[in-house]
Scaffold this active site. Structure first.
Site, PDB file in Angstrom:
ATOM      1  N   ASP A 289      -6.845  17.133 -37.163  1.00 54.87           N
ATOM      2  CA  ASP A 289      -5.968  16.045 -36.445  1.00 54.87           C
ATOM      3  C   ASP A 289      -4.708  16.109 -36.825  1.00 54.87           C
ATOM      4  O   ASP A 289      -3.733  15.638 -36.040  1.00 54.87           O
ATOM      5  CB  ASP A 289      -6.896  14.792 -36.956  1.00 54.87           C
ATOM      6  CG  ASP A 289      -7.009  14.433 -38.377  1.00 54.87           C
ATOM      7  OD1 ASP A 289      -6.573  15.183 -39.100  1.00 54.87           O
ATOM      8  OD2 ASP A 289      -7.314  13.159 -38.541  1.00 54.87           O
ATOM      9  N   HIS A 290      -4.238  16.311 -38.233  1.00 55.26           N
ATOM     10  CA  HIS A 290      -2.852  16.189 -38.562  1.00 55.26           C
ATOM     11  C   HIS A 290      -2.828  17.039 -39.869  1.00 55.26           C
ATOM     12  O   HIS A 290      -3.798  17.237 -40.296  1.00 55.26           O
ATOM     13  CB  HIS A 290      -2.442  14.835 -38.616  1.00 55.26           C
ATOM     14  CG  HIS A 290      -3.319  13.897 -39.516  1.00 55.26           C
ATOM     15  ND1 HIS A 290      -3.516  14.038 -40.859  1.00 55.26           N
ATOM     16  CD2 HIS A 290      -4.229  12.953 -39.101  1.00 55.26           C
ATOM     17  CE1 HIS A 290      -4.527  13.410 -41.265  1.00 55.26           C
ATOM     18  NE2 HIS A 290      -4.823  12.517 -40.169  1.00 55.26           N
TER      19      HIS A 290
ATOM     20  N   HIS B 132      -9.906  13.938 -46.808  1.00 59.34           N
ATOM     21  CA  HIS B 132      -9.044  13.046 -46.452  1.00 59.34           C
ATOM     22  C   HIS B 132      -8.194  12.796 -47.839  1.00 59.34           C
ATOM     23  O   HIS B 132      -8.792  12.807 -48.877  1.00 59.34           O
ATOM     24  CB  HIS B 132      -9.385  11.409 -46.182  1.00 59.34           C
ATOM     25  CG  HIS B 132      -8.389  10.784 -45.579  1.00 59.34           C
ATOM     26  ND1 HIS B 132      -7.466  10.054 -46.413  1.00 59.34           N
ATOM     27  CD2 HIS B 132      -8.059  10.241 -44.504  1.00 59.34           C
ATOM     28  CE1 HIS B 132      -6.704   9.208 -45.647  1.00 59.34           C
ATOM     29  NE2 HIS B 132      -7.204   9.447 -44.490  1.00 59.34           N
TER      30      HIS B 132
ATOM     31  N   GLU C  63     -10.638  16.214 -40.165  1.00 59.40           N
ATOM     32  CA  GLU C  63      -9.937  15.259 -40.924  1.00 59.40           C
ATOM     33  C   GLU C  63      -8.758  16.485 -41.645  1.00 59.40           C
ATOM     34  O   GLU C  63      -9.265  17.110 -42.595  1.00 59.40           O
ATOM     35  CB  GLU C  63     -10.615  14.393 -41.945  1.00 59.40           C
ATOM     36  CG  GLU C  63      -9.824  13.630 -42.699  1.00 59.40           C
ATOM     37  CD  GLU C  63      -8.656  12.653 -41.829  1.00 59.40           C
ATOM     38  OE1 GLU C  63      -9.053  12.129 -41.063  1.00 59.40           O
ATOM     39  OE2 GLU C  63      -7.316  12.675 -42.283  1.00 59.40           O
TER      40      GLU C  63
ATOM     41  N   THR D 181      -4.861   9.700 -37.622  1.00 55.57           N
ATOM     42  CA  THR D 181      -5.902  10.169 -36.854  1.00 55.57           C
ATOM     43  C   THR D 181      -5.899   9.571 -35.460  1.00 55.57           C
ATOM     44  O   THR D 181      -6.043  10.106 -34.576  1.00 55.57           O
ATOM     45  CB  THR D 181      -7.161   9.741 -37.823  1.00 55.57           C
ATOM     46  OG1 THR D 181      -7.076  10.253 -38.938  1.00 55.57           O
ATOM     47  CG2 THR D 181      -8.456  10.094 -36.892  1.00 55.57           C
TER      48      THR D 181
HETATM   49  C1  GP9 Z   1     -10.036   6.635 -40.945  1.00 57.77           C
HETATM   50  C2  GP9 Z   1      -9.907   7.862 -40.772  1.00 57.77           C
HETATM   51  C3  GP9 Z   1      -8.754   8.498 -41.618  1.00 57.77           C
HETATM   52  O1  GP9 Z   1     -11.016   5.986 -40.200  1.00 57.77           O
HETATM   53  O2  GP9 Z   1      -9.824   8.332 -39.350  1.00 57.77           O
HETATM   54  O3  GP9 Z   1      -7.700   8.083 -40.855  1.00 57.77           O
HETATM   55  P1  GP9 Z   1      -5.975   8.514 -41.332  1.00 57.77           P
HETATM   56  O4  GP9 Z   1      -5.664   7.926 -42.395  1.00 57.77           O
HETATM   57  O5  GP9 Z   1      -6.206  10.243 -41.536  1.00 57.77           O
HETATM   58  O6  GP9 Z   1      -5.262   8.091 -40.064  1.00 57.77           O
HETATM   59 MN    MN Z   2      -6.779  11.592 -40.021  1.00 55.16          MN
END
Ligand code: GP9
Ligand code: MN
Length: 405
Positions: free
Chosen positions: A255-256, A196, A39, A81
């Protein structure tokens, strides 16, 4: 309609397909695949320091025996994500706005889990959030994922929760009992959560002092990144103890971005730059990608690549050669790769240049360079490719195509 589809398929065949083979073809044939979503992890923290300490000691050492891609870009937009999941598993781009997981969750796709399923793999995702978040419980069915271990599979309490939910260390620990009972060979994705925004952490879990800038977000980011690094080390130990390690290939991917340009001043201070230029901004869209194959030495790979390349690359390593494989990515180890990585906003990166916001930069030095006809043509091509991908999704065009192997 049919004409539109055949034009796109011709483009893919001629421009976005690499039929070359490599020494690595089939090197992981029949192995389990454990694909870990990191994440919000960005490449700038890897092999970097804060207060004279490594931020990610485990991930730094993992470079020594992995294929590590240091110029790998995320290609996500508003779906965050979910977009990263989509582009990696379908080799199509996420949409320019909204989340394709919500807007086109019933389309026909050719997905990595489907293809692996047809080759005898069981497929699953582990993520300790509500199954309906990002419409995952619908989309996973569409993508051919057999089982989703969502929040209901976990014991979530006040003690083991921070920020968005279950802490990553607990997530990995609690996942082991399910992982060890998966039907082999398996393909599974594990989506982490602690790193996150807003990057909250319990004091007892903080092993790095925060950064000191005007951005509380960036200050805390380093701490949750360190926590993620520790949780990965723990996970590797658990995999070894459970006998799952040797038979698997382990893929780790950011992921980003985690730090938006709202925090540019603090970021410039950390990176010891006067300002974050549009060029720097693009370079900050790099996320780590590790392909760790136990027993293989690996290599640091500097070639430019992106999330759209994941599907053909994993199929190559797993020895699933399929002439009907289609998408906009190419095998990251191949010799005849497509020569640009398009970001969702039309920016793109080649081995030589970075294009963003109307300007071309030397990729390595960051110096502005003059635009040429060749560069402008490349810009058109990147835009065309994004449009083709959108057309495939908006028109659900793959339902008209025979996707069978
Ligand atoms: C939520 C997690 C985070 O289930 O995958 O999502 P994001 O806010 O990074 O898209
Ligand atoms: Mn994410």
């Amino acid at each position: 309609d049919g004409n539109e589809l055949s034009e796109i398929l011709t483009y893919i065949d001629e421009e976005a397909t690499d039929r070359s083979t490599t020494d690595l073809a089939g090197i992981a044939e029949g192995k389990n695949v454990i694909f870990v979503w990191l994440e919000s992890l960005q490449t700038f923290v890897i092999n970097n320091e804060l207060h004279g300490e490594e931020i990610t000691p485990f991930l730094n050492s993992l470079i020594d025996d992995s294929y590590y891609f240091e110029n790998f870009y995320h290609q996500t937009e508003q779906g965050k994500t979910a977009d990263s999941e989509f582009v990696s598993e379908t080799s199509l781009y996420p949409l320019p706005s909204g989340a394709v997981y919500f807007t086109h969750g019933d389309n026909t796709y050719q997905s990595l889990p489907q293809m692996l399923g047809e080759s005898g793999y069981s497929t699953s995702v582990f993520h300790a959030n509500n199954g309906s978040f990002w419409n995952r419980n619908v989309m996973y069915g569409t993508l051919g994922i057999d089982h989703f271990y969502d929040i209901n599979a976990y014991n979530v309490t006040d003690d083991n929760t921070v920020g968005w939910g279950l802490k990553d260390k607990d997530f990995f620990e609690q996942s082991m009992k399910y992982l060890t009972s998966l039907q082999e060979p398996y393909y599974t994705r594990m989506i982490t959560l602690t790193n996150h925004h807003p990057f909250s952490l319990d004091e007892e879990d903080a092993t790095l002092m925060p950064f000191d800038s005007n951005s509380r977000t960036l200050n805390q980011y380093f701490q949750t990144v360190r926590y993620l690094d520790e949780s990965l080390e723990l996970f590797f130990d658990e995999l070894k103890a459970a006998g799952e390690y040797d038979d698997a290939i382990i893929v780790l991917m950011g992921d980003h971005y985690g730090i938006s340009d709202f925090h540019d001043r603090a970021m410039a201070m950390y990176l010891d730059k006067e300002e974050i230029t549009p060029y720097d901004h693009i370079q900050l869209q790099r996320v780590p990608l590790y392909i760790h194959i136990p027993g293989e030495k690996g290599e640091v790979i500097s070639t430019v690549s992106g999330q759209v390349d994941i599907k053909p690359t994993l199929l190559h390593l797993l020895g699933i050669e399929d002439d009907n494989e289609l998408g906009f990515g190419t095998n990251m180890f191949g010799e005849n790769r497509k020569d640009f990585i398009a970001l969702r906003d039309g920016s793109f990166i080649t081995e030589d240049v970075i294009y963003t916001k109307g300007l071309f930069y030397d990729r390595v030095s960051g110096e502005l360079i003059e635009e040429t006809d060749v560069l402008l043509e490349l810009k058109e091509r990147a835009q065309q490719e994004l449009t083709y991908s959108d057309q495939l999704i908006y028109g659900d065009l793959l339902r008209f195509h025979d996707l069978n192997q």
